[in-house]
Write a protein that holds these residues in place. Structure first.
Motif, short mmCIF file in Angstrom:
data_model
loop_
_atom_site.label_atom_id
_atom_site.label_comp_id
_atom_site.label_asym_id
_atom_site.label_seq_id
_atom_site.Cartn_x
_atom_site.Cartn_y
_atom_site.Cartn_z
N PHE A 393 0.85 -1.20 0.00
CA PHE A 393 0.00 0.00 0.00
C PHE A 393 0.88 1.24 0.00
N SER A 394 0.50 2.23 -0.80
CA SER A 394 1.20 3.52 -0.76
C SER A 394 0.17 4.63 -0.93
N LEU A 395 0.48 5.78 -0.32
CA LEU A 395 -0.38 6.95 -0.39
C LEU A 395 0.42 8.10 -0.98
N ILE A 396 -0.16 8.79 -1.94
CA ILE A 396 0.51 9.91 -2.62
C ILE A 396 -0.39 11.13 -2.48
N VAL A 397 0.17 12.26 -2.09
CA VAL A 397 -0.58 13.51 -2.01
C VAL A 397 -0.15 14.41 -3.16
N ASP A 398 -1.11 14.78 -3.98
CA ASP A 398 -0.86 15.74 -5.07
C ASP A 398 -1.23 17.11 -4.53
N ARG A 424 2.29 13.44 5.75
CA ARG A 424 3.25 12.81 6.66
C ARG A 424 3.67 11.43 6.18
N ILE A 425 2.77 10.71 5.48
CA ILE A 425 3.12 9.37 5.01
C ILE A 425 3.11 9.31 3.48
N SER A 426 3.10 10.47 2.83
CA SER A 426 3.02 10.50 1.37
C SER A 426 4.28 9.91 0.73
N ARG A 427 4.07 9.17 -0.36
CA ARG A 427 5.18 8.58 -1.12
C ARG A 427 5.19 9.15 -2.53
N ASN A 428 4.98 10.44 -2.65
CA ASN A 428 4.98 11.10 -3.94
C ASN A 428 6.41 11.10 -4.49
N LEU A 429 6.67 10.26 -5.48
CA LEU A 429 8.04 10.08 -5.97
C LEU A 429 8.57 11.33 -6.67
N ALA A 441 8.38 4.52 3.00
CA ALA A 441 7.01 5.00 2.80
C ALA A 441 6.13 3.96 2.11
N LEU A 442 6.72 2.88 1.62
CA LEU A 442 5.94 1.79 1.03
C LEU A 442 5.52 0.84 2.14
N VAL A 443 4.22 0.68 2.34
CA VAL A 443 3.71 -0.15 3.43
C VAL A 443 3.51 -1.57 2.89
N VAL A 444 4.16 -2.54 3.51
CA VAL A 444 4.14 -3.92 3.02
C VAL A 444 3.55 -4.83 4.10
N GLY A 445 2.58 -5.65 3.70
CA GLY A 445 2.00 -6.62 4.61
C GLY A 445 0.64 -6.18 5.12
#
Length: 615
Positions: A393-398, A424-429, A441-445
């Motif tokens: 799971f990943s969350l990105i904020v634009d 706070r947990i954004s994974r906006n590359l 920031a990549l949530v695994v499991g």
């Protein structure tokens, strides 16, 4: 654009300040006056402060004080202005405190008062509320120096330089409170009401020099800005910002909303008509709320004439007053001829809201989404049953402000919506450059995913209103955990939700990779047809749902029965020629549905076509 965030509360100026006289005494606000008074108490530390025999019980606030003016720092004054604060303190002490100088460092104000007696009265007020916040007073012995040498005297010949440094520091602080570097945006709206500008004593409505200074400093600190708003600044002329193209040649979005511009010729100083460094990449311009807009729109064929006049100056603009328009030119492309009208196009055939590969995929997607959002809104812990044990799971904020007209005129999309809990947990590359942070920031499991989404604000998705959502679904092969191929359903959904506590409405995109639920699995037990292998959630400020609704055709009867390849030819020809749907089809039929031939011959026949062919 309407890329411009609404003005929020501003923090105060900072930096080395200049002396300023207040209230009584007939004193002139001279820096040399502060230096002369400093001499009176710059003697040895502790002289006359306490008797040796009573040292244990001495008032330690007097250590180092030898009489004369006293410096006091004030925190928490930011909700008001300097004059209102001084008046407030006079009222609370029952006398004129006769401030001799005011200086700033960060959000702290430093004042010099004539005596320790007045300073002690101010200390007793510590904790009192002013403009919605508590004031905190502290005695500064030895005093904090501003633009002075080690003896406390103002250095000869440095008054003007000190004042210049002070103003620059405050303007830097102003920019820091108004910039959004994630979105590349700078909000310079309503400067006359800004407390930092008030503390400088500048009046932006009558002194254009303040804008010139701000642009110079902004270009030095934030050279990559692409969006600037000058809304609500009382501009009658744009001369104060005539150097905008020199400082920000790559500017894409500009708001001049709610000013007093009465003539489009005022734009010339920003365009090739009057500037050697014009805004050659401007994509969006907002002029609404200026008298010139009403004047132009009252003219015969005012909308088209208004757009044409803007395009004469900025041919690359594709959004005007938060409405899409056809640009005359784009960077790297040939400029279209003047005969092409910059109006919103409609396709000569209908478009669909969603793409679904087949009926089975569509039924599965509908069943999954109904169950997923029900659990997400009401019982997020229950989602553990439908996430695969090794799901990601990943969350990105634009953070870019929404660009369509609907979003800019609706209260739900106000730009002050706080996204910090998600950022706070954004994974906006595009923003997160560190490989380590990208991985963390990549949530695994399954368990980690549930713990993460439980931290997000409670939501309500309007699942009962189908038009507020659009999804695409198809099958695709991806590598499995074991390394072999795995067939999954790719599901991309666009929609919105309301935060239950704040009532903010937020737009989202969510991309799922879904695998069939194994028989006997927890997912199958609760009726889910699949398990989630991958979940990527993207959030942005609200921008409505109209962009994916089916568009009407110009001439439905004329386009019925077109083959898919003919529809694609019609789409391409209309976009490149500006013809309406009816004349697009006539042109293609005339050239035997040879799109390349029609395009090559079009420049020669353009002049023979009637005006209604382009409406």
């Amino acid at each position: 654009m309407s890329h411009f965030f609404s003005q929020s509360s501003r923090s105060r100026g900072r930096g080395r300040g200049r002396g300023r006289g207040y209230y009584g005494g007939g004193q002139n606000p001279m820096l040399s006056h502060l230096g002369a008074e400093a001499d009176q108490y710059s003697g040895p530390a502790g002289a006359g402060a306490m008797a040796a025999g009573n040292a244990a019980f001495a008032d330690t606030s007097m250590v180092g004080y030898a009489g004369g003016p006293v410096q006091v720092s004030i925190k928490g004054w930011g909700g008001g202005t300097e004059p209102s604060l001084i008046k407030f303190l006079d009222n609370k002490t029952g006398r004129s405190i006769n401030i001799k100088s005011v200086n700033y460092r960060g959000d702290i104000m430093y004042i010099s008062v004539p005596s320790m007696e007045i300073a002690q009265e101010l200390l007793k007020l510590s904790g009192i509320r002013f403009a919605g916040d508590k004031l905190i007073f502290q005695l500064k012995i030895p005093q904090v120096r501003f633009g002075a040498d080690s003896s406390g005297r103002e250095m000869p010949g440095r008054s003007a330089a000190s004042e210049s440094v002070n103003i620059k520091d405050r303007l830097i602080n102003l920019l820091q409170t108004r910039v959004d570097m994630q979105g590349g945006s700078l909000d310079l709206s309503s400067l006359a009401q800004d407390n930092i500008i008030k503390s400088i004593g500048a009046n932006p409505l009558h002194d254009g020099k303040i804008f010139k200074a701000i642009l110079v400093i902004a270009a030095q600190i934030y050279p990559s800005l692409v969006t600037i708003s000058f809304a609500d600044n009382g501009f009658r002329t744009l001369r104060p910002i005539a150097d905008l193209g020199m400082h920000f040649p790559g500017l894409r979005n500009l708001s001049l909303m709610n000013n007093l511009i009465a003539d489009l010729r005022e734009l010339d100083c920003l365009s090739s008509a009057g500037s050697t460094v014009p805004l050659g990449q401007l994509a969006e311009l907002i002029l609404s709320g200026n008298p010139v807009c009403e004047t132009e729109l009252r003219q015969p064929n005012g909308g088209a004439s208004y757009v044409d006049k803007v395009h004469q100056r900025f041919p690359t603009v594709n959004m005007l007053d938060m409405n899409p328009v056809q640009p005359r030119a784009q960077p790297g492309l040939a400029t279209q001829s003047a005969g092409e009208r910059a109006v919103t196009r409609q396709f000569p055939f209908s478009t669909e809201q969603s793409f679904v590969e087949n009926q089975g995929i569509g039924d599965m997607a509908n069943a999954f989404l109904a169950g997923f959002f029900g659990l997400y809104d009401q019982n997020r812990s229950g989602l553990a049953d439908i996430y695969d044990h090794s799901a990601q799971f990943s969350l990105i904020v634009d953070t870019a402000p929404p660009t369509n007209a609907f979003a800019q005129t609706k209260a739900q999309s106000q730009k002050h919506v706080d996204l910090s809990v998600y950022i706070r947990i954004s994974r906006n590359l595009a923003r997160v450059k560190s490989p380590a942070k990208r991985m963390s920031a990549l949530v695994v499991g399954r368990d980690a995913i549930i713990q993460t989404i439980l931290q997000l604000p409670a939501t309500q998705h309007p699942v009962q209103d189908a038009q507020r959502f659009s999804f695409d679904a198809w099958q695709v092969e991806v590598p499995s955990a074991s390394g072999g191929p795995q067939t999954v359903a790719a599901l991309v959904i666009h929609g919105e939700f309301t935060e239950c506590q704040s009532q903010n409405v937020i737009s989202f995109d969510r991309v799922f990779a879904l695998a069939p639920a194994p028989p006997g699995s927890p997912a199958a037990a609760i009726g889910s047809p699949c398990v989630i292998v991958n979940d990527m959630l993207t959030l942005r400020r609200y921008n409505g749902f109209h962009s994916w609704l089916a568009m009407p055709t110009d001439t439905p009867a004329a386009t019925s029965g077109l083959a898919p390849e003919q529809q694609e030819m019609a789409r391409a020809l209309q976009e490149q020629t500006g013809l309406n749907a009816e004349w697009t089809l006539k042109c293609l039929e005339n050239y035997g549905w040879n799109c390349q031939l029609a395009l090559s011959e079009f420049p020669q026949v353009r002049g023979t076509l009637p005006p209604e062919a382009f409406k």
